[in-house]
Design a protein around this motif. Structure first.
Motif, mmCIF file in Angstrom:
data_model
loop_
_atom_site.group_PDB
_atom_site.id
_atom_site.type_symbol
_atom_site.label_atom_id
_atom_site.label_comp_id
_atom_site.label_asym_id
_atom_site.label_seq_id
_atom_site.Cartn_x
_atom_site.Cartn_y
_atom_site.Cartn_z
ATOM 1 N N LYS A 48 69.530 45.777 17.620
ATOM 2 C CA LYS A 48 70.847 45.201 17.856
ATOM 3 C C LYS A 48 70.735 43.915 18.672
ATOM 4 N N VAL A 49 69.900 43.933 19.715
ATOM 5 C CA VAL A 49 69.714 42.729 20.532
ATOM 6 C C VAL A 49 69.164 41.593 19.674
ATOM 7 N N LYS A 50 68.166 41.910 18.860
ATOM 8 C CA LYS A 50 67.545 40.895 18.001
ATOM 9 C C LYS A 50 68.546 40.346 16.996
ATOM 10 N N LYS A 51 69.295 41.218 16.334
ATOM 11 C CA LYS A 51 70.274 40.793 15.326
ATOM 12 C C LYS A 51 71.364 39.940 15.967
ATOM 13 N N ASP A 52 71.890 40.376 17.117
ATOM 14 C CA ASP A 52 72.939 39.611 17.789
ATOM 15 C C ASP A 52 72.434 38.237 18.207
ATOM 16 N N LEU A 53 71.191 38.159 18.675
ATOM 17 C CA LEU A 53 70.628 36.876 19.088
ATOM 18 C C LEU A 53 70.471 35.944 17.889
ATOM 19 N N SER A 82 72.070 31.124 15.118
ATOM 20 C CA SER A 82 72.261 30.465 13.819
ATOM 21 C C SER A 82 73.605 29.762 13.720
ATOM 22 N N GLN A 83 74.530 30.083 14.621
ATOM 23 C CA GLN A 83 75.843 29.422 14.609
ATOM 24 C C GLN A 83 75.856 28.132 15.428
ATOM 25 N N ILE A 84 74.811 27.862 16.190
ATOM 26 C CA ILE A 84 74.738 26.633 16.974
ATOM 27 C C ILE A 84 74.453 25.475 16.023
ATOM 28 N N GLN A 85 75.164 24.375 16.229
ATOM 29 C CA GLN A 85 75.033 23.213 15.353
ATOM 30 C C GLN A 85 73.611 22.652 15.398
ATOM 31 N N GLY A 86 73.052 22.441 14.202
ATOM 32 C CA GLY A 86 71.736 21.839 14.075
ATOM 33 C C GLY A 86 70.578 22.821 14.121
ATOM 34 N N VAL A 87 70.819 24.096 14.415
ATOM 35 C CA VAL A 87 69.731 25.075 14.539
ATOM 36 C C VAL A 87 69.168 25.453 13.175
ATOM 37 N N GLY A 88 70.018 25.707 12.201
ATOM 38 C CA GLY A 88 69.573 26.103 10.870
ATOM 39 C C GLY A 88 69.074 27.540 10.839
ATOM 40 N N LYS A 89 68.068 27.774 10.002
ATOM 41 C CA LYS A 89 67.509 29.115 9.838
ATOM 42 C C LYS A 89 66.743 29.502 11.109
#
Length: 197
Positions: free
Chosen positions: A71-76, A81-88
């Protein structure tokens, strides 16, 4: 002549007696074999039940710990991935230790102070301290289980984040700050790397 006849009759009776004894012996051997097979089958069933209980118990413990870590890994990953410019994004988290359950305790402390005076006027003081702790049990489905008041999750030893946008220093800094904030760990435990193309 009677004597020969008697011997002949005894000979025939002996053959019948041996025949009956042989049948009786074979029946006894058959009963012993059947009993042995039944005992072995019952032992196997008991061992299978014990093994399945042990496997179920262990898998529940592992599932609880793994589900927290997953859960911690999935949430992170979802957050980064929602931060602008991060991508995959790919994340690896190292957890130190495992989950620990803290049961409720019934604590009884007893303090007893005894003062004795002797004939010369001296006073002797004796203090007795006793402490008794018992785990509080609850009945659930006909079985007694400890009442858990707190679940202590494993601490995070380190995080590696591999992201497509981590080649950009500004994006890398955003990722680093986000991981530090969300997991409440120092920057020394976080490594951010660019993803290979």
């Amino acid at each position: 002549m009677n004597f020969k006849r008697i011997l002949q009759k005894l000979n025939e009776d002996r053959k019948k007696a041996i025949y009956y004894l042989l049948i009786l012996f074979l029946c006894g051997v058959l009963l012993i074999l059947i009993g042995d097979i039944i005992v072995k089958l019952n032992t196997k069933k008991v061992n299978n039940i014990k093994n399945s209980v042990e496997v179920n118990t262990n898998s529940n413990i592992i599932a609880t710990s793994a589900s927290f870590e997953d859960k911690v890994k999935k949430d992170l990953i979802d957050t980064l991935s929602q931060i602008q410019g991060v991508g995959k994004v790919s994340v690896m988290i190292y957890f130190e230790g495992g989950s620990e359950s803290v049961p409720a305790l019934n604590i009884n402390d007893t303090n007893r102070k005894v003062e004795e005076k002797d004939s010369q006027g001296g006073v002797r003081t004796t203090t007795e301290i006793s402490k008794n702790e018992n785990v509080v049990l609850i009945n659930e489905g006909g079985t007694s289980k400890p009442y858990i008041i707190k679940q202590v999750n494993p601490s995070i030893g380190g995080v590696i984040v591999v992201a497509e946008g981590a080649g950009n220093s500004e994006v890398k800094e955003r990722i680093l700050n986000s991981v530090k904030t969300v997991l409440n760990i120092p920057a020394s435990k976080v490594s951010v790397m660019p993803m290979k193309k």
